[in-house]
Design a protein around this motif. Structure first.
Motif, PDB file in Angstrom:
ATOM      1  N   ALA A 102       0.761  -1.232  -0.238  1.00 28.15           N
ATOM      2  CA  ALA A 102      -0.446  -0.297  -0.157  1.00 28.15           C
ATOM      3  C   ALA A 102       1.198   1.477  -0.013  1.00 28.15           C
ATOM      4  O   ALA A 102       0.411   2.306  -1.456  1.00 28.15           O
ATOM      5  N   ASP A 103       1.958   0.763   0.700  1.00 29.56           N
ATOM      6  CA  ASP A 103       2.588   2.560   0.834  1.00 29.56           C
ATOM      7  C   ASP A 103       3.113   2.551  -0.359  1.00 29.56           C
ATOM      8  O   ASP A 103       4.504   1.585  -0.295  1.00 29.56           O
ATOM      9  N   GLU A 104       3.446   3.588  -1.493  1.00 31.96           N
ATOM     10  CA  GLU A 104       4.119   3.906  -2.376  1.00 31.96           C
ATOM     11  C   GLU A 104       5.656   3.780  -2.413  1.00 31.96           C
ATOM     12  O   GLU A 104       6.399   3.510  -2.281  1.00 31.96           O
ATOM     13  N   GLY A 105       5.884   4.822  -1.267  1.00 31.75           N
ATOM     14  CA  GLY A 105       7.095   4.765  -0.466  1.00 31.75           C
ATOM     15  C   GLY A 105       8.387   3.560  -0.405  1.00 31.75           C
ATOM     16  O   GLY A 105       9.411   2.325  -1.263  1.00 31.75           O
ATOM     17  N   THR A 106       7.182   2.473   0.424  1.00 26.15           N
ATOM     18  CA  THR A 106       7.859   1.676   0.650  1.00 26.15           C
ATOM     19  C   THR A 106       7.781   0.178  -0.682  1.00 26.15           C
ATOM     20  O   THR A 106       9.016  -0.491  -1.458  1.00 26.15           O
ATOM     21  N   ARG A 107       6.631   0.259  -1.535  1.00 27.93           N
ATOM     22  CA  ARG A 107       6.867  -0.287  -2.746  1.00 27.93           C
ATOM     23  C   ARG A 107       7.943   0.062  -3.536  1.00 27.93           C
ATOM     24  O   ARG A 107       8.902  -0.573  -4.007  1.00 27.93           O
TER      25      ARG A 107
END
Length: 231
Positions: A102-107
């Motif tokens: 869900a988290d774009e930074g983590t992705r």
């Protein structure tokens, strides 16, 4: 890019109607006529495209807010996909595969790490691949703007020149009409003066005729009693 130009050309035809282009010998040909160059310059700028230098005396065209064109987007994407730096494509594939994150930074971090592990691609190489595509995209815009300027100079500029030529012809004919009207007025004056002179002479002749006729009538009446009537 040629397919983009072809689409612009078709839109330009609808906007400007039939216009004149020059064949390879410099002779004028109606657009679409046999022998017209297949890569005739593009029609007037459309869909918010950057226009060339303003033509002197050109008719102003109101700016129109435009939505992205699906075909243009597709063709531009195809152009930038021609980049020879595959790092961005590899990153995109991995980024899409991690859609459950869900988290774009983590992705993004996971996709970069996966690209490094599976393809030996670093974040720097991905950025370089993006920069390469930006350069290709800028080249597409530069080519488009140049084609728009050339077509503006030929179709719009040529049409404007024809407008000015027509207006000059209108002015010349108006001056001719004014001269003819002045000549007609002078001839009408001469005709009226001639008619007045003829009428005055006719009136004087009629008055003079009446005088002489009256004299003769008086003399005939004077001698009438002395005339003998034959029996």
């Amino acid at each position: 890019m040629s397919s983009i130009f072809d689409k612009i050309k078709d839109v330009g035809k609808d906007a400007l109607g039939t216009f004149v282009v020059l064949d390879e010998d410099g002779n004028e040909q109606p657009q679409g006529a046999p022998g017209a160059p297949a890569d005739a310059t593009l029609a007037a700028p459309v869909r918010g495209a950057a226009a060339g230098p303003a033509q002197q005396g050109a008719v102003p065209v109101p700016a129109v807010a435009a939505a992205p064109d699906a075909e243009f987007v597709q063709q531009l994407q195809a152009a930038v996909d021609g980049s020879r730096k595959p790092a961005l494509k590899q990153f995109r594939t991995l980024f899409a595969a991690l859609g459950a994150v869900a988290d774009e930074g983590t992705r993004t971090q996971l996709a970069v790490s996966a690209a490094q592990a599976s393809h030996g691609v670093s974040a720097t190489q991905i950025a370089e691949a993006i920069a390469d595509r930006m350069q290709i995209l800028a080249g597409e815009k530069a080519a488009f703007d140049k084609a728009v300027q050339e077509e503006t100079a030929q179709s719009v500029g040529g049409t404007q020149a024809e407008i000015e030529k027509t207006r000059a012809e209108i002015t010349r004919r108006i001056e001719e009409i004014k001269a003819l009207e002045a000549k007609a007025a002078e001839l009408d004056k001469q005709a009226r003066e001639a008619r007045a002179a003829i009428d005055a002479n006719s009136a004087r002749f009629a008055a003079s005729y009446a005088v002489v006729q009256a004299e003769l009538e008086a003399e005939r009446s004077r001698i009438a009693p002395f005339l003998t009537t034959a029996k």
